[in-house]
Write a protein that holds these residues in place. Structure first.
Motif, PDB file in Angstrom:
ATOM      1  N   PRO A 187       0.846  -1.208   0.000  1.00  0.00           N
ATOM      2  CA  PRO A 187       0.000   0.000   0.000  1.00  0.00           C
ATOM      3  C   PRO A 187       0.877   1.252   0.000  1.00  0.00           C
ATOM      4  O   PRO A 187       2.095   1.167   0.159  1.00  0.00           O
ATOM      5  CB  PRO A 187      -0.792  -0.116   1.301  1.00  0.00           C
ATOM      6  CG  PRO A 187      -0.093  -1.131   2.115  1.00  0.00           C
ATOM      7  CD  PRO A 187       0.709  -1.998   1.206  1.00  0.00           C
ATOM      8  N   TYR A 188       0.247   2.420  -0.192  1.00  0.00           N
ATOM      9  CA  TYR A 188       0.989   3.671  -0.245  1.00  0.00           C
ATOM     10  C   TYR A 188       1.785   3.852   1.056  1.00  0.00           C
ATOM     11  O   TYR A 188       1.323   3.528   2.133  1.00  0.00           O
ATOM     12  CB  TYR A 188       0.034   4.863  -0.448  1.00  0.00           C
ATOM     13  CG  TYR A 188      -0.724   4.840  -1.763  1.00  0.00           C
ATOM     14  CD1 TYR A 188      -0.500   3.842  -2.709  1.00  0.00           C
ATOM     15  CD2 TYR A 188      -1.665   5.812  -2.053  1.00  0.00           C
ATOM     16  CE1 TYR A 188      -1.193   3.824  -3.915  1.00  0.00           C
ATOM     17  CE2 TYR A 188      -2.367   5.805  -3.264  1.00  0.00           C
ATOM     18  CZ  TYR A 188      -2.126   4.806  -4.182  1.00  0.00           C
ATOM     19  OH  TYR A 188      -2.816   4.788  -5.371  1.00  0.00           O
ATOM     20  N   GLU A 189       2.992   4.399   0.930  1.00  0.00           N
ATOM     21  CA  GLU A 189       3.890   4.554   2.073  1.00  0.00           C
ATOM     22  C   GLU A 189       3.664   5.898   2.747  1.00  0.00           C
ATOM     23  O   GLU A 189       3.467   6.906   2.076  1.00  0.00           O
ATOM     24  CB  GLU A 189       5.331   4.477   1.562  1.00  0.00           C
ATOM     25  CG  GLU A 189       6.396   4.407   2.624  1.00  0.00           C
ATOM     26  CD  GLU A 189       6.517   3.033   3.257  1.00  0.00           C
ATOM     27  OE1 GLU A 189       6.647   2.975   4.475  1.00  0.00           O
ATOM     28  OE2 GLU A 189       6.471   2.024   2.504  1.00  0.00           O
ATOM     29  N   LYS A 190       3.702   5.909   4.090  1.00  0.00           N
ATOM     30  CA  LYS A 190       3.560   7.185   4.798  1.00  0.00           C
ATOM     31  C   LYS A 190       4.895   7.573   5.423  1.00  0.00           C
ATOM     32  O   LYS A 190       5.510   6.769   6.107  1.00  0.00           O
ATOM     33  CB  LYS A 190       2.482   7.057   5.876  1.00  0.00           C
ATOM     34  CG  LYS A 190       2.155   8.384   6.486  1.00  0.00           C
ATOM     35  CD  LYS A 190       0.731   8.477   6.992  1.00  0.00           C
ATOM     36  CE  LYS A 190       0.521   9.947   7.252  1.00  0.00           C
ATOM     37  NZ  LYS A 190      -0.212  10.470   8.209  1.00  0.00           N
ATOM     38  N   VAL A 191       5.359   8.771   5.142  1.00  0.00           N
ATOM     39  CA  VAL A 191       6.629   9.222   5.708  1.00  0.00           C
ATOM     40  C   VAL A 191       6.400  10.510   6.491  1.00  0.00           C
ATOM     41  O   VAL A 191       5.403  11.207   6.295  1.00  0.00           O
ATOM     42  CB  VAL A 191       7.696   9.465   4.609  1.00  0.00           C
ATOM     43  CG1 VAL A 191       7.944   8.214   3.812  1.00  0.00           C
ATOM     44  CG2 VAL A 191       7.296  10.612   3.693  1.00  0.00           C
ATOM     45  N   THR A 192       7.350  10.823   7.387  1.00  0.00           N
ATOM     46  CA  THR A 192       7.247  12.046   8.187  1.00  0.00           C
ATOM     47  C   THR A 192       7.983  13.169   7.476  1.00  0.00           C
ATOM     48  O   THR A 192       9.129  13.002   7.067  1.00  0.00           O
ATOM     49  CB  THR A 192       7.897  11.830   9.569  1.00  0.00           C
ATOM     50  OG1 THR A 192       7.457  10.567  10.054  1.00  0.00           O
ATOM     51  CG2 THR A 192       7.512  12.930  10.522  1.00  0.00           C
ATOM     52  N   LEU A 193       7.338  14.308   7.328  1.00  0.00           N
ATOM     53  CA  LEU A 193       7.964  15.426   6.625  1.00  0.00           C
ATOM     54  C   LEU A 193       9.029  16.085   7.487  1.00  0.00           C
ATOM     55  O   LEU A 193       8.902  16.157   8.711  1.00  0.00           O
ATOM     56  CB  LEU A 193       6.904  16.474   6.266  1.00  0.00           C
ATOM     57  CG  LEU A 193       5.953  16.144   5.121  1.00  0.00           C
ATOM     58  CD1 LEU A 193       4.831  17.164   5.076  1.00  0.00           C
ATOM     59  CD2 LEU A 193       6.698  16.110   3.805  1.00  0.00           C
ATOM     60  N   LEU A 194      10.049  16.596   6.836  1.00  0.00           N
ATOM     61  CA  LEU A 194      11.089  17.342   7.531  1.00  0.00           C
ATOM     62  C   LEU A 194      10.512  18.655   8.056  1.00  0.00           C
ATOM     63  O   LEU A 194      10.755  19.053   9.184  1.00  0.00           O
ATOM     64  CB  LEU A 194      12.225  17.635   6.536  1.00  0.00           C
ATOM     65  CG  LEU A 194      13.609  17.808   7.095  1.00  0.00           C
ATOM     66  CD1 LEU A 194      13.995  16.614   7.934  1.00  0.00           C
ATOM     67  CD2 LEU A 194      14.600  17.980   5.951  1.00  0.00           C
ATOM     68  N   GLN A 195       9.756  19.337   7.174  1.00  0.00           N
ATOM     69  CA  GLN A 195       9.086  20.562   7.609  1.00  0.00           C
ATOM     70  C   GLN A 195       7.587  20.392   7.375  1.00  0.00           C
ATOM     71  O   GLN A 195       7.167  20.224   6.230  1.00  0.00           O
ATOM     72  CB  GLN A 195       9.598  21.764   6.796  1.00  0.00           C
ATOM     73  CG  GLN A 195       9.033  23.084   7.287  1.00  0.00           C
ATOM     74  CD  GLN A 195       9.070  24.185   6.237  1.00  0.00           C
ATOM     75  OE1 GLN A 195      10.032  24.339   5.523  1.00  0.00           O
ATOM     76  NE2 GLN A 195       7.980  24.962   6.160  1.00  0.00           N
ATOM     77  N   PRO A 196       6.761  20.394   8.442  1.00  0.00           N
ATOM     78  CA  PRO A 196       5.313  20.218   8.249  1.00  0.00           C
ATOM     79  C   PRO A 196       4.748  21.303   7.333  1.00  0.00           C
ATOM     80  O   PRO A 196       5.296  22.404   7.260  1.00  0.00           O
ATOM     81  CB  PRO A 196       4.742  20.358   9.664  1.00  0.00           C
ATOM     82  CG  PRO A 196       5.894  20.104  10.567  1.00  0.00           C
ATOM     83  CD  PRO A 196       7.116  20.581   9.853  1.00  0.00           C
ATOM     84  N   VAL A 197       3.657  20.968   6.611  1.00  0.00           N
ATOM     85  CA  VAL A 197       3.053  21.959   5.704  1.00  0.00           C
ATOM     86  C   VAL A 197       1.622  22.250   6.144  1.00  0.00           C
ATOM     87  O   VAL A 197       1.019  21.492   6.888  1.00  0.00           O
ATOM     88  CB  VAL A 197       3.041  21.460   4.242  1.00  0.00           C
ATOM     89  CG1 VAL A 197       4.413  21.486   3.656  1.00  0.00           C
ATOM     90  CG2 VAL A 197       2.432  20.079   4.134  1.00  0.00           C
ATOM     91  N   MET A 198       1.097  23.362   5.664  1.00  0.00           N
ATOM     92  CA  MET A 198      -0.301  23.726   5.939  1.00  0.00           C
ATOM     93  C   MET A 198      -1.159  23.313   4.751  1.00  0.00           C
ATOM     94  O   MET A 198      -0.755  23.524   3.606  1.00  0.00           O
ATOM     95  CB  MET A 198      -0.417  25.245   6.068  1.00  0.00           C
ATOM     96  CG  MET A 198       0.488  25.842   7.106  1.00  0.00           C
ATOM     97  SD  MET A 198      -0.340  25.919   8.668  1.00  0.00           S
ATOM     98  CE  MET A 198      -0.031  27.636   9.069  1.00  0.00           C
ATOM     99  N   ASP A 199      -2.336  22.770   5.011  1.00  0.00           N
ATOM    100  CA  ASP A 199      -3.243  22.520   3.888  1.00  0.00           C
ATOM    101  C   ASP A 199      -4.102  23.759   3.642  1.00  0.00           C
ATOM    102  O   ASP A 199      -3.909  24.798   4.294  1.00  0.00           O
ATOM    103  CB  ASP A 199      -4.086  21.258   4.122  1.00  0.00           C
ATOM    104  CG  ASP A 199      -5.142  21.450   5.198  1.00  0.00           C
ATOM    105  OD1 ASP A 199      -5.311  22.584   5.670  1.00  0.00           O
ATOM    106  OD2 ASP A 199      -5.786  20.448   5.556  1.00  0.00           O
ATOM    107  N   GLY A 200      -5.045  23.666   2.713  1.00  0.00           N
ATOM    108  CA  GLY A 200      -5.840  24.829   2.312  1.00  0.00           C
ATOM    109  C   GLY A 200      -6.608  25.460   3.465  1.00  0.00           C
ATOM    110  O   GLY A 200      -6.876  26.657   3.467  1.00  0.00           O
TER     111      GLY A 200
END
Lengths: 198, 581
Positions: free
Chosen positions: B204-217
């Motif tokens: 299944p699709y892989e989930k990784v942790t972002l280096l810098q979190p982002v904001m959604d809309g």
């Protein structure tokens, strides 16, 4: 004339489905998983055992302490690797010019002293919205800013950028690029070393 | 035009031309039933398919029988791909729990893949399960390509045979194309692609942790990134080799998991026109006059190379609206420069433009950059290459049978000029062949222009347009040019996943494919029945530079005259607005 072809059509369809739709992808998967396991599974990067990204997929960086990548037009978040998309903005669309201007302003705000012309790939959207790379010019443009904010010398940053850049294949194919995520991962670990020295 | 662009363009062309002869010879031997190396391994599989399916490989078919067999097989394909999409929620290999696809989208995608178009109204990683991609789409990638090759081989037999009532056996041509040509090449290409980083997994699709979190809309913080995966390499390989072009992921070969490196890009773009180019040689080999094959390849190159050159130049010039903003668009050792909107950094200008021209000259339609963001004239070239009827390389099989139809028209026109009965390869070209060949240059433009006209009148169709002004018109014109020539690439800003476009473009793809293939089979049947006229002083030679240029002119004049008015309303007026505002 139709009836004589019905059985060959149905049976050969099933057999070819089995060969091309099941056997072929399974064989390729088997060989791929034996020979190129990491790459077949997405070229993941781990830090302390946790996946923190893929070598091939970009991430969004808006913090001036990081190297910035291409603009991503995916939704609902930028660099959404579960829903790839380009901007599809036409060359004469005023939204394109506005997007570019906003990016220029952000770059200038983060580094007001930098008066060099801005490399075009740094102010435009990538095709996939997931581009992991920027041009060498786009990386060099950002070195003074990142160096200043991190308290590092520009030479250290230059060698870091060179370490994570790829030349043309055999000097011929493709374009020279810098992997943004790799540089930023390196920057973070560098910061730790730097801080412990103090 | 800088040296980098020239060198990369040259390497690409050299690779294609060098590979045309060995692969062309191999394919000719396969179709003639001669030993060709893989028979020891695959011969038993071939015979096993015939035995179980009740196929008698020695029995020839009339052209009508051949057409019926092809339509039945393709009809089953459309029904099965439609059903798989509708029911995917209840079927296995759906790790991301994709729901069933809506009826109009499933209809569009089923026709799209059976007709070798691979127009992408669906979104790959957001719409389809692994099972649908593999068993539905990958399978159709193979057999739609093989169907096109089969029709070509039947037409070639029309020139070789004397006073024959049959044109070969569809099942044999289909099975041999798939088994001996498409599968081995795809297998090799797929493994090479995985070595470059193309994914091939059932995880299944892989989930990784972002280096810098982002904001959604909505301003919410997102900590992770979900990486879409799947058995992509196996499908990408055949999507290129079979001139299919339907992406595993939404952005097709711009996606780093479909096309991660310049090496992968080179292999894929060569794969796009490898078989169409090599089939020219196969044609010459099978009609026992290799010069005829080289002549057709020369016609293709005469049109292809200037298009390549122009597209690279237009994109390299960059966007004039950026020049006052303090942006550096000049190519240097450190950056590709040019119009980088909608292009990937690793491909830059030259590899994006080579791909755009190749994928539309051949009726592939995969993209590694977003054509909607090309400069007006840079985007005109891919659009116009499709409008030429997909005969400059074109689809595997279908491109060459299209060009042979143009050759029939060309010898007819030449015959009128010199006052002799036209002949091509020793076969008299008469009213029947001419009628069938004319269908091609009438049906395709009618589908493109009528479709575009309807779409720019209907309000619900106009609502799908994304970019304002003449560029919006280009989006619609491009969509119908693509569907009605079985290409599949798009100006992706157009929201094509609506009932109107799904149905209109679905029908355009269907008629474009079969209203062409069936008349070609009729020509094959008619030519087979004729005797071969010996070469005499009055015979028009069809391998000379004179004929090559004449045939290229026929293709160009038909394409240019038919579409020039429409092109003026779109890209040409946009170009002038952009440069004189």
């Amino acid at each position: 004339m139709i009836r004589e072809h019905v059985k060959p059509a149905i049976v050969s369809f099933l057999l070819l489905t089995f060969i091309t739709g099941i056997l072929y992808p399974l064989t390729v998967t088997g060989i791929a998983q034996v020979l190129f396991r990491e790459r077949a599974n997405g070229s993941l990067i781990y830090r302390n055992g946790n996946p923190v990204g893929s070598l091939l997929i970009g991430q969004h960086f808006g913090d001036p302490k990081y190297l910035w990548g291409r603009i991503s037009s995916t939704s609902p978040v930028r660099f959404n690797a579960a829903s790839s998309s380009g901007s599809n903005l036409g060359p004469s669309n005023s939204v394109l010019v506005d997007t570019v201007k906003a990016r220029i302003e952000a770059l200038k705000a983060a580094d007001p002293d930098n008066t060099s012309p801005i490399p075009v790939d740094l102010v435009t959207s990538s095709a996939s919205g997931l581009d992991p790379h920027i041009s060498l010019a786009a990386a060099y443009y950002q070195i003074p800013r990142v160096a200043r904010l991190r308290g590092l010398s520009q030479d250290i940053l230059k060698s870091m950028v060179r370490k994570h850049s790829d030349n043309r294949f055999l000097g011929l194919l493709g374009e020279p690029v810098v992997n943004v995520l790799k540089v930023n991962l390196d920057l973070d670990s560098y910061k730790i070393e730097y801080n412990t020295e103090i | 035009m800088n040296w980098n662009n020239v060198i990369q363009g040259f390497i690409f062309l050299a690779a294609v031309i060098l590979l045309a002869k060995p692969l062309g010879t191999y394919m000719a031997r396969i179709y003639e039933g001669k030993p060709a190396g893989l028979n020891v391994l695959l011969g038993p599989v071939e015979r096993w398919i015939y035995r179980l399916s009740g196929i008698y490989p020695e029995t020839g078919m009339s052209w009508k029988g051949y057409a019926v067999a092809m339509m039945l097989f393709n009809g089953i394909g459309i029904a099965v791909v439609y059903t798989l999409q509708r029911l995917q929620a209840y079927l296995p290999l759906n790790p991301m729990s994709m729901p069933g696809v809506s009826p109009d989208l499933a209809f569009n995608t089923a026709i799209s893949f059976a007709t070798n178009t691979n127009w992408q109204s669906y979104g790959g990683e957001t719409t389809l399960s692994y099972l649908t991609q593999m068993v539905g789409l990958t399978m159709q990638n193979f057999v739609s390509a093989a169907s096109g090759m089969a029709v070509l081989v039947a037409l070639i037999r029309g020139f070789i045979q004397k006073k024959a009532e049959t044109i070969g056996n569809f099942w044999v041509d289909l099975v041999r194309s798939t088994l001996y040509i498409l599968i081995p090449l795809s297998m090799i290409l797929a493994i090479f692609l995985v070595s470059q980083g193309v994914v091939q997994t059932f995880k299944p699709y892989e989930k990784v942790t972002l280096l810098q979190p982002v904001m959604d809309g909505n301003g919410a913080v997102v900590q992770g990134q979900v990486l879409a995966l799947g058995p992509a390499a196996s499908q990408v390989a055949i999507k290129q080799l079979g001139t299919n072009g339907g992406g595993f992921f939404n952005v097709n070969s711009a996606h780093p998991f479909e096309n991660p490196t310049p090496v992968a890009n080179f292999l894929e773009v060569v794969a796009i026109i490898l078989i169409p180019a090599a089939l020219c040689y196969t044609f010459g080999y099978m009609v026992r006059d290799k010069r005829q094959g080289w002549a057709l390849l020369a016609v293709m190159l005469i049109i292809f190379i200037p298009c390549l050159w122009s597209c690279i130049s237009f994109e390299q010039q960059g966007n004039p609206l950026f020049s006052s903003l303090g942006i550096d668009q000049k190519a240097s050792a450190f950056q590709p420069g040019g119009n980088m909107e909608g292009k990937e950094a690793r491909f830059g200008i030259v590899n994006s433009a080579i791909w755009a021209v190749t994928t539309t000259a051949a009726s592939n339609g995969s993209v590694n950059s977003m054509h909607d963001s090309y400069m007006p004239l840079g985007g005109l070239i891919p659009m116009w290459l499709m409008q030429l009827g997909e005969v400059i390389f074109g689809g595997v099989g279908s491109g060459l049978y299209g060009l042979i139809a143009f050759a029939i028209i060309a010898v007819f026109i030449a015959g009128l000029m010199i006052g002799r009965t036209p002949e091509y390869l020793g076969k008299k070209i008469e009213a029947y062949e001419m009628k069938m060949a004319s269908l091609m240059i009438l049906i395709l433009p009618a589908l493109v222009l009528a479709g575009t006209a309807v779409a720019v009148i209907l309000p619900q169709a106009k609502a799908s347009i994304f970019n304002p002004g003449p560029h919006g018109f280009s989006e619609v014109l491009y969509a119908f040019s693509s569907a009605a020539n079985n290409n599949g690439s798009a100006f992706g800003g157009l929201s094509a996943n609506t009932p109107f476009y799904n149905i209109a473009l679905g029908l355009a793809m269907f008629f474009a494919r079969y209203w062409l293939a069936i008349p070609i089979l009729a020509v094959a049947g008619s030519l087979s029945r004729k005797k071969i006229v010996p070469v005499s002083q009055g015979t028009l030679p069809t391998h000379t530079p004179l004929f090559i240029i004449f045939l290229a002119m026929v293709v160009l004049i038909v394409g240019a005259l038919t579409f020039f008015p429409a092109l003026v309303l779109g890209p040409i007026v946009e170009h002038f607005m952009l440069h004189h505002s």
